[in-house]
Design a protein around this motif. Structure first.
Motif, short mmCIF file in Angstrom:
data_model
loop_
_atom_site.label_atom_id
_atom_site.label_comp_id
_atom_site.label_asym_id
_atom_site.label_seq_id
_atom_site.Cartn_x
_atom_site.Cartn_y
_atom_site.Cartn_z
N ALA A 1 0.85 -1.20 0.00
CA ALA A 1 0.00 0.00 0.00
C ALA A 1 0.88 1.24 0.00
CB ALA A 1 -0.97 0.01 1.17
N GLY A 2 0.26 2.41 0.14
CA GLY A 2 1.04 3.64 0.07
C GLY A 2 1.52 3.94 -1.33
N LEU A 3 0.92 3.27 -2.33
CA LEU A 3 1.35 3.42 -3.71
C LEU A 3 0.11 3.56 -4.58
CD1 LEU A 3 4.19 3.23 -5.16
CD2 LEU A 3 3.53 0.90 -5.76
N ALA A 4 0.00 4.66 -5.33
CA ALA A 4 -1.15 4.89 -6.21
C ALA A 4 -0.91 4.14 -7.51
CB ALA A 4 -1.35 6.38 -6.46
N ALA A 5 -1.16 2.84 -7.50
CA ALA A 5 -0.77 1.97 -8.61
C ALA A 5 -1.80 1.90 -9.73
CB ALA A 5 -0.49 0.56 -8.09
N ASN A 6 -2.96 2.53 -9.57
CA ASN A 6 -3.99 2.47 -10.61
C ASN A 6 -3.80 3.64 -11.58
OD1 ASN A 6 -6.19 1.92 -12.17
ND2 ASN A 6 -7.71 2.48 -10.65
N SER A 7 -2.78 3.52 -12.42
CA SER A 7 -2.51 4.49 -13.48
C SER A 7 -2.03 3.70 -14.68
CB SER A 7 -1.43 5.48 -13.03
OG SER A 7 -0.19 4.82 -12.86
N PRO A 8 -2.11 4.26 -15.89
CA PRO A 8 -1.66 3.50 -17.07
C PRO A 8 -0.23 2.99 -16.94
CG PRO A 8 -2.92 5.40 -17.77
CD PRO A 8 -2.77 5.52 -16.28
N PHE A 9 0.67 3.81 -16.41
CA PHE A 9 2.07 3.37 -16.27
C PHE A 9 2.17 2.14 -15.38
CE2 PHE A 9 5.97 3.27 -13.76
CZ PHE A 9 6.94 3.29 -14.74
N TRP A 10 1.61 2.24 -14.17
CA TRP A 10 1.74 1.13 -13.22
C TRP A 10 0.94 -0.09 -13.65
CZ3 TRP A 10 5.08 0.19 -9.45
CH2 TRP A 10 5.86 1.26 -8.99
N ASN A 11 -0.24 0.12 -14.21
CA ASN A 11 -1.03 -1.02 -14.67
C ASN A 11 -0.30 -1.80 -15.76
OD1 ASN A 11 -3.27 -0.80 -12.97
ND2 ASN A 11 -4.30 0.65 -14.31
N LEU A 12 0.35 -1.09 -16.68
CA LEU A 12 1.08 -1.77 -17.75
C LEU A 12 2.37 -2.40 -17.23
CD1 LEU A 12 0.59 0.72 -20.73
CD2 LEU A 12 -0.49 -1.50 -20.40
#
Length: 562
Positions: free
Chosen positions: A470-481
């Motif tokens: 947690a502590g990570l905003a992973a729901n973005s195109p960069f992180w999702n890919l």
């Protein structure tokens, strides 16, 4: 806390082994292809549709890849079209392309990484027909690959490793489905939700109006744990009282996670005709597992030195943990779920102490071979067995062999490739995330802890675990890919060399044991195997861990020593 911790670990391992041994006998029958008397007629009809001829390793691998590829496409379409499909009482829209892609890859690879809150994002149809079904199929795929590799040691001078379609069907129908049904009923009895109701309005004590989520929770819980898939119907996962209501349901969840991985050790011993071989692997896993649990329990009971400085009477680190479970069961759950490639959590790993959170991270980084995922953990440990045998052969100047099969250059190249895939993905992905603006933008916590959160996320994805710091905003195109690529390659770039090894070994003739043959079941070999696992993990990840949790721990303690 030492005695309660010891009793908890001992009782957990005892019950686990008692349950795993009879299941191992059933799995051994499936590996041998023996007909099960009470279902023989059903299988006769099924084999007419799927065919019953056995496959070489290339055809077996192709069947697994096609099966998972089709599952990925169907799940991707279902998630994107969710708003137009039934069983959607909250009228939730379809997912964005990048989140749908990440989620589809996640569940096909047995990772179940979730960059969303399930209760506000997915319909009942998506949860059941999409995620729950894929939980069965991805677990069956991992077990099928393990079956093929085990057959490579039981057969000689042939190219045939079984029929992939038969293995997938038998594993799903006669192992995963019955056990999931039993576990589902136990969860329902304990109070887990299982309905199709609309979300229920209620008024809080403060007078605020909210909606209480409903849904078919227990059925998804059962297979997510039994298949070491992880994830959760709700965002809080197994910390949510609707998913994990009681101390008994918590114990059942932990047992379900390691049940099949432990049973595969017994099945291996029976399949190769030497129970000592399976017990040797099981002992290695158990020793590393117990040591990891003990360290996490000790770290969490020592707590944060800030509390003592502030005059706290208790230094137990209860932050991020459910009071109904407490320190010791939460620590045990954290190690169970990261030793296996499960990812279900009943506590916030991000809130563990620096060293307490490092152990779950490290268990993922060594390839999750300490029990590991269903199938994947066992064939991952067999790769380390081959490496240990090769090292022992070099030490005594003999050609390495395992169970009468000589291990030569081809097998060692494939073994090295399979072992190094996930470390390369973790370290490369972490570097990429920290070097780019899009990657750094997701980090909420600066410094060593923020680095740990990134390292944990990449370790979880590449090793198909699915838990998060947690502590990570992973729901973005960069992180999702980025995470989707890591999950996909971390799963299938290991399966390919494993199947190549199986194809090579099954063609070899079994050599009789001699006085110079290294016993691969005694205390000496167990120590060598455990040392090989620990050494590979240490050499690969110590620099990265030193920058994250170790540095965080030292910086914390330095404040109180200056």
């Amino acid at each position: 806390m030492a005695l309660p911790g010891f009793l908890l670990i001992a009782s957990y391992m005892l019950v686990l082994l008692l349950l795993a041994k009879p299941l191992g006998r059933l799995l051994a029958k499936l590996i041998a292809g023996e007909p099960l008397p009470w279902i023989g007629r059903v299988e006769t009809v099924l084999w007419r549709a799927t065919g019953h001829e056995e496959m070489n390793w290339q055809r077996y691998l192709l069947a697994i890849l096609l099966f998972n590829g089709l599952g990925f496409l169907l799940l991707l379409a279902l998630l994107m079209l969710q708003g137009d499909l039934p069983l959607n009482p909250q009228h939730l829209p379809g997912l964005s392309w990048d989140l749908a892609l990440n989620t589809a890859v996640s569940f096909v690879t047995n990772t179940d990484w979730q960059a969303y809150a399930g209760e506000t994002t997915l319909s009942y149809f998506s949860q059941m027909v999409g995620l729950t079904v894929q939980n069965f199929l991805s677990a069956a795929s991992g077990m099928a690959v393990a079956f093929a590799l085990i057959r490579a040691f039981t057969r000689q001078q042939t190219s045939l490793l079984g029929n992939a379609w038969q293995d997938l069907i038998r594993i799903t129908l006669w192992v995963l489905l019955p056990l999931s049904l039993i576990i589902t009923l136990l969860f329902i009895q304990q109070g887990a939700l299982q309905n199709f109701n609309e979300y229920q309005p209620f008024v809080t004590v403060e007078g605020a109006k909210q909606l209480m989520p409903m849904g078919p929770v227990a059925s998804q819980e059962a297979i997510k744990l039994l298949g070491t898939n992880g994830g959760g119907f709700f965002n809080a996962n197994s910390a949510h009282p609707f998913e994990n209501p009681t101390a008994l349901s918590n114990a059942i969840q932990m047992l379900a996670i390691l049940l099949i991985p432990a049973a595969l050790c017994f099945a291996f011993g029976e399949a190769v005709g030497d129970a000592r071989q399976g017990r040797g692997i099981l002992w290695t896993m158990a020793l590393i597992f117990v040591a990891a649990v003990a360290v996490v329990m000790w770290c969490e009971t020592q707590g944060n030195p800030h509390f003592s400085a502030l005059g706290a009477t208790s230094n137990l680190n209860m932050e991020g943990k459910e009071s109904r479970f407490g320190i010791l069961p939460s620590a045990l759950f954290a190690v169970v779920t990261t030793a296996a490639s499960c990812g279900a959590v009943n506590a916030m790993h991000d809130s563990f102490t620096a060293l307490g959170g490092m152990i779950p991270m490290w268990l993922m980084q060594i390839g999750e071979v300490v029990f590991g995922g269903v199938g994947s953990g066992f064939y991952g440990m067999l790769l380390f067995v081959l490496l240990a045998v090769f090292i022992a052969g070099l030490m005594i100047g003999r050609t390495p062999e395992y169970l009468g099969k000589k291990i030569d250059v081809r097998e060692m190249k494939m073994t090295a490739m399979a072992i190094l895939v996930t470390p390369a993905l973790v370290l490369t992905g972490t570097a990429l995330a920290l070097m780019t603006d899009a990657g750094r933008a997701a980090i909420f916590n600066p410094g060593n802890h923020g680095f740990s959160e990134v390292l944990y996320a990449l370790s979880s994805a590449a090793n198909n675990n699915g838990s998060a710091f947690a502590g990570l905003a992973a729901n973005s195109p960069f992180w999702n890919l980025l995470l989707a690529v890591c999950m996909l390659l971390g799963r299938f770039l290991v399966i390919v060399p494993v199947m190549a090894i199986a194809g090579s070994l099954v063609e070899k003739k079994t050599q009789p044991a001699t006085q110079g043959t290294l016993p691969t079941y005694g205390a000496l070999f167990i120590g060598l195997l455990a040392g090989t696992v620990l050494m590979v993990g240490a050499l690969t990840f110590i620099p990265a861990l030193a920058l994250g949790p170790v540095a965080e721990h030292l910086s914390l303690t330095r404040i109180f020593t200056e």
